[in-house]
Design a protein around this motif. Structure first.
Motif, PDB file in Angstrom:
ATOM      1  N   THR A 137       0.864  -1.176   0.000  1.00  0.00           N
ATOM      2  CA  THR A 137       0.000   0.000   0.000  1.00  0.00           C
ATOM      3  C   THR A 137       0.900   1.225   0.000  1.00  0.00           C
ATOM      4  O   THR A 137       1.814   1.340   0.825  1.00  0.00           O
ATOM      5  CB  THR A 137      -0.910   0.017   1.240  1.00  0.00           C
ATOM      6  OG1 THR A 137      -1.814  -1.091   1.155  1.00  0.00           O
ATOM      7  CG2 THR A 137      -1.715   1.307   1.305  1.00  0.00           C
ATOM      8  N   ALA A 282      -8.512   4.148  -9.671  1.00  0.00           N
ATOM      9  CA  ALA A 282      -8.502   3.043  -8.717  1.00  0.00           C
ATOM     10  C   ALA A 282      -9.903   2.748  -8.197  1.00  0.00           C
ATOM     11  O   ALA A 282     -10.220   1.594  -7.866  1.00  0.00           O
ATOM     12  CB  ALA A 282      -7.574   3.372  -7.539  1.00  0.00           C
ATOM     13  N   THR A 283     -10.738   3.771  -8.123  1.00  0.00           N
ATOM     14  CA  THR A 283     -12.122   3.577  -7.648  1.00  0.00           C
ATOM     15  C   THR A 283     -13.089   3.322  -8.801  1.00  0.00           C
ATOM     16  O   THR A 283     -14.280   3.110  -8.551  1.00  0.00           O
ATOM     17  CB  THR A 283     -12.587   4.808  -6.846  1.00  0.00           C
ATOM     18  OG1 THR A 283     -12.414   5.992  -7.645  1.00  0.00           O
ATOM     19  CG2 THR A 283     -11.799   4.945  -5.556  1.00  0.00           C
ATOM     20  N   PRO A 285     -12.679   0.755 -11.673  1.00  0.00           N
ATOM     21  CA  PRO A 285     -11.878  -0.271 -12.359  1.00  0.00           C
ATOM     22  C   PRO A 285     -12.159  -0.389 -13.849  1.00  0.00           C
ATOM     23  O   PRO A 285     -11.256  -0.755 -14.617  1.00  0.00           O
ATOM     24  CB  PRO A 285     -12.254  -1.559 -11.615  1.00  0.00           C
ATOM     25  CG  PRO A 285     -12.776  -1.102 -10.291  1.00  0.00           C
ATOM     26  CD  PRO A 285     -13.433   0.214 -10.535  1.00  0.00           C
ATOM     27  N   GLN A 288     -10.069   2.121 -15.450  1.00  0.00           N
ATOM     28  CA  GLN A 288      -8.672   1.745 -15.304  1.00  0.00           C
ATOM     29  C   GLN A 288      -8.271   0.711 -16.354  1.00  0.00           C
ATOM     30  O   GLN A 288      -7.205   0.822 -16.982  1.00  0.00           O
ATOM     31  CB  GLN A 288      -8.405   1.181 -13.901  1.00  0.00           C
ATOM     32  CG  GLN A 288      -6.943   0.820 -13.693  1.00  0.00           C
ATOM     33  CD  GLN A 288      -6.603   0.452 -12.267  1.00  0.00           C
ATOM     34  OE1 GLN A 288      -5.481   0.042 -11.979  1.00  0.00           O
ATOM     35  NE2 GLN A 288      -7.548   0.586 -11.351  1.00  0.00           N
ATOM     36  N   LYS A 421      -1.509  -2.155 -11.564  1.00  0.00           N
ATOM     37  CA  LYS A 421      -2.926  -2.110 -11.220  1.00  0.00           C
ATOM     38  C   LYS A 421      -3.064  -1.455  -9.851  1.00  0.00           C
ATOM     39  O   LYS A 421      -2.335  -1.783  -8.913  1.00  0.00           O
ATOM     40  CB  LYS A 421      -3.510  -3.527 -11.176  1.00  0.00           C
ATOM     41  CG  LYS A 421      -4.998  -3.568 -10.847  1.00  0.00           C
ATOM     42  CD  LYS A 421      -5.518  -5.000 -10.871  1.00  0.00           C
ATOM     43  CE  LYS A 421      -7.008  -5.037 -10.541  1.00  0.00           C
ATOM     44  NZ  LYS A 421      -7.532  -6.422 -10.559  1.00  0.00           N
ATOM     45  N   THR A 423      -5.565  -0.257  -6.589  1.00  0.00           N
ATOM     46  CA  THR A 423      -6.801  -0.560  -5.870  1.00  0.00           C
ATOM     47  C   THR A 423      -6.950   0.408  -4.706  1.00  0.00           C
ATOM     48  O   THR A 423      -5.997   0.600  -3.929  1.00  0.00           O
ATOM     49  CB  THR A 423      -6.801  -2.001  -5.336  1.00  0.00           C
ATOM     50  OG1 THR A 423      -6.534  -2.903  -6.423  1.00  0.00           O
ATOM     51  CG2 THR A 423      -8.143  -2.351  -4.713  1.00  0.00           C
ATOM     52  N   LEU A 446      -3.131   3.855  -1.915  1.00  0.00           N
ATOM     53  CA  LEU A 446      -3.580   2.882  -2.908  1.00  0.00           C
ATOM     54  C   LEU A 446      -2.743   1.610  -2.835  1.00  0.00           C
ATOM     55  O   LEU A 446      -1.536   1.672  -2.537  1.00  0.00           O
ATOM     56  CB  LEU A 446      -3.487   3.469  -4.320  1.00  0.00           C
ATOM     57  CG  LEU A 446      -4.266   4.753  -4.618  1.00  0.00           C
ATOM     58  CD1 LEU A 446      -3.987   5.213  -6.037  1.00  0.00           C
ATOM     59  CD2 LEU A 446      -5.768   4.548  -4.409  1.00  0.00           C
ATOM     60  N   ARG A 447      -3.385   0.488  -3.119  1.00  0.00           N
ATOM     61  CA  ARG A 447      -2.673  -0.785  -3.228  1.00  0.00           C
ATOM     62  C   ARG A 447      -2.108  -0.896  -4.638  1.00  0.00           C
ATOM     63  O   ARG A 447      -2.819  -0.656  -5.628  1.00  0.00           O
ATOM     64  CB  ARG A 447      -3.628  -1.940  -2.960  1.00  0.00           C
ATOM     65  CG  ARG A 447      -3.049  -3.331  -3.092  1.00  0.00           C
ATOM     66  CD  ARG A 447      -2.272  -3.722  -1.877  1.00  0.00           C
ATOM     67  NE  ARG A 447      -1.748  -5.092  -1.998  1.00  0.00           N
ATOM     68  CZ  ARG A 447      -0.913  -5.620  -1.127  1.00  0.00           C
ATOM     69  NH1 ARG A 447      -0.514  -4.918  -0.076  1.00  0.00           N
ATOM     70  NH2 ARG A 447      -0.488  -6.846  -1.288  1.00  0.00           N
ATOM     71  N   GLU A 449      -0.119  -3.199  -7.543  1.00  0.00           N
ATOM     72  CA  GLU A 449       0.242  -4.563  -7.961  1.00  0.00           C
ATOM     73  C   GLU A 449       0.669  -4.531  -9.428  1.00  0.00           C
ATOM     74  O   GLU A 449       0.187  -3.698 -10.206  1.00  0.00           O
ATOM     75  CB  GLU A 449      -0.945  -5.503  -7.804  1.00  0.00           C
ATOM     76  CG  GLU A 449      -1.431  -5.649  -6.366  1.00  0.00           C
ATOM     77  CD  GLU A 449      -2.724  -6.427  -6.288  1.00  0.00           C
ATOM     78  OE1 GLU A 449      -2.695  -7.569  -5.778  1.00  0.00           O
ATOM     79  OE2 GLU A 449      -3.762  -5.898  -6.732  1.00  0.00           O
TER      80      GLU A 449
END
Length: 451
Positions: A137, A282-283, A285, A288, A421, A423, A446-447, A449
């Motif tokens: 994060t 991120a909110t 998808p 994104q 990516k 999240t 934000l997460r 990945e």
């Protein structure tokens, strides 16, 4: 669908003391809800009088039709002078016109194409730093601030942020941004010029340190220019451009003023916009994934022509600037009596133009608080883009670096989403507040990945 975060409005009527308290803490939540529907609103206190104007034709009068009749208000510039001095952002009249004649050529013609490789290199470095945090994060504003600062240093002085002087300027700016309220006491009270301005000691100290570091950068570049070894970047262009009317170039002190606003405008605002853009995708998808797919159009080497292919990314970035304009309000001053909406507007009052409120105006936009990048292809969206969209101001005082900012934002957004990516964390919804720019009170987490 959950709407993007928006600060709560204050009650319609509060005491002057409460308004002063709210305004110093956060300019956005210090305003009443009615401003999202009003064409014009008057505010009176014992010390000042102002009119917030949202009506598009009146905004056009102030910014485009008669800009010299509505100079920038000295009240708002008070809080920024320790850092920005007599920069082009604060000056008016003949002084401002002279500064623009020297600065504007650096951003004209093919200069944006010429700076693109430096922008690409900084963006790749930012992507590498973020990729190294995959699986974690991340507080994203810190990342975007680092990236935007790197772009400024590479395009302005041809040095990466790892350069010792550049790194010091960046860290001092971060400290300054968190200590300086967007308004200080002189913005609210009619203080005479001789009276002290009540700046916080840490704010003054940070501004002094920043200006000292920028002076060293400018003196180093002046020596390179005189030796014939200076790179052909924005700093060299500006420092060697003579005013076509007087033949004068900027002195070192004048250049320090301009570099300070270039860094503030090009670093603070870009970092703010990119951080909010990454939060919004991120909110959302679906958007994104669409941007990640479009980003495959980017090559492995810098090619300025690629930017024209990134239409979805551009629409997302434009929508971000609508919802979270980095500079939420601009203040002008009347130089003669006016008549707006059948009301007499006296000389010497403040005219507040608010991208924050106009961009979310309930009588101008469909779904004003929603995230909808597709709106720019609708009739309502096209109309608002023409008449009610000013993230970079408008008219004669439009931000010189507006085109630069749009390329930077689109490129970085696409590069990051091509490989990573993001999240959002439901328990960490960011709260927008206006410090020097629109930031999140406790950051944006934000997460991250790898794709």
């Amino acid at each position: 669908m959950t709407l993007p975060p928006k600060p709560a409005s204050r009650p319609d009527k509060v005491s002057l003391w409460r308004y002063l308290q709210l305004g110093r803490q956060d300019l956005l939540s210090a305003q009443p809800e009615r401003l999202y529907r009003a064409w014009m609103a008057e505010f009176r206190t014992p010390f000042f009088r102002s009119y917030l104007v949202n009506q598009p034709d009146l905004v056009k009068t102030v910014l485009k039709d008669r800009p010299l009749d509505f100079p920038k208000s000295a009240r708002i510039s008070e809080g920024l002078r320790p850092l920005l001095g007599e920069s082009v952002f604060l000056t008016n009249g003949a002084q401002w016109q002279r500064q623009r004649r020297i600065i504007d050529p650096a951003f004209e013609g093919g200069r944006l194409r010429e700076t693109y490789p430096a922008m690409w290199a900084a963006s790749q470095a930012a992507l590498a730093r973020l990729s190294a945090r995959a699986g974690e994060t991340v507080e994203i504003e810190e990342q975007t601030s680092h990236a935007a600062a790197d772009i400024i240093f590479r395009t302005l002085f041809s040095i990466p942020i790892e350069d010792d002087l550049a790194a010091q300027v960046f860290h001092e700016f971060r400290a300054y941004q968190r200590t300086q309220p967007i308004l200080n006491l002189a913005a609210f009270l009619p203080l005479p010029r001789w009276m002290p301005r009540f700046f916080r000691s840490d704010t003054k100290a940070a501004a002094k340190r920043i200006r000292g570091l920028i002076t060293a950068l400018c003196e180093r570049r002046r020596a390179e220019i005189e030796a014939g070894t200076a790179p052909d970047d924005l700093a060299t262009k500006i420092m060697t451009t003579a005013d076509p009317e007087t033949g004068e170039t900027f002195s070192t002190e004048e250049m320090v003023d301009q570099v300070a606003i270039f860094f503030l405008a090009g670093h603070e605002t870009s970092a703010s916009a990119l951080a909010w853009a990454l939060y919004l995708v991120a909110t959302h998808p679906d958007w994104q994934e669409r941007l990640a797919e479009e980003a495959q159009l980017l090559g492995e080497a810098p090619d300025f022509a690629d930017i024209a292919k990134l239409r979805l990314s551009r629409d997302v970035f434009r929508e971000t600037l609508r919802l979270y304009p980095p500079v939420p309000m601009m203040v002008r001053e009347t130089t003669c009596p006016e008549r707006f909406r059948d009301r007499e507007v006296p000389e010497g009052v403040q005219i507040v133009l608010s991208p924050w409120h106009q961009h979310r105006h309930a009588r101008l936009l469909d779904n004003p608080d929603g995230f909808d990048p597709g709106r720019w292809g609708t009739e309502n969206g096209r109309s608002c883009a023409r008449e009610a969209y000013m993230p970079f101001s408008a008219g004669a005082r439009v931000c010189t670096g507006a085109g630069f900012a749009m390329v930077e934002g689109v490129l970085m957004l696409s590069l990051i989403l091509r490989d990573l990516k993001l999240t959002a964390l439901p328990e960490k919804t960011p709260e927008p507040v206006a410090f020097l720019t629109v930031r999140a009170r406790d950051g944006i987490h934000l997460r991250v990945e790898r794709r």
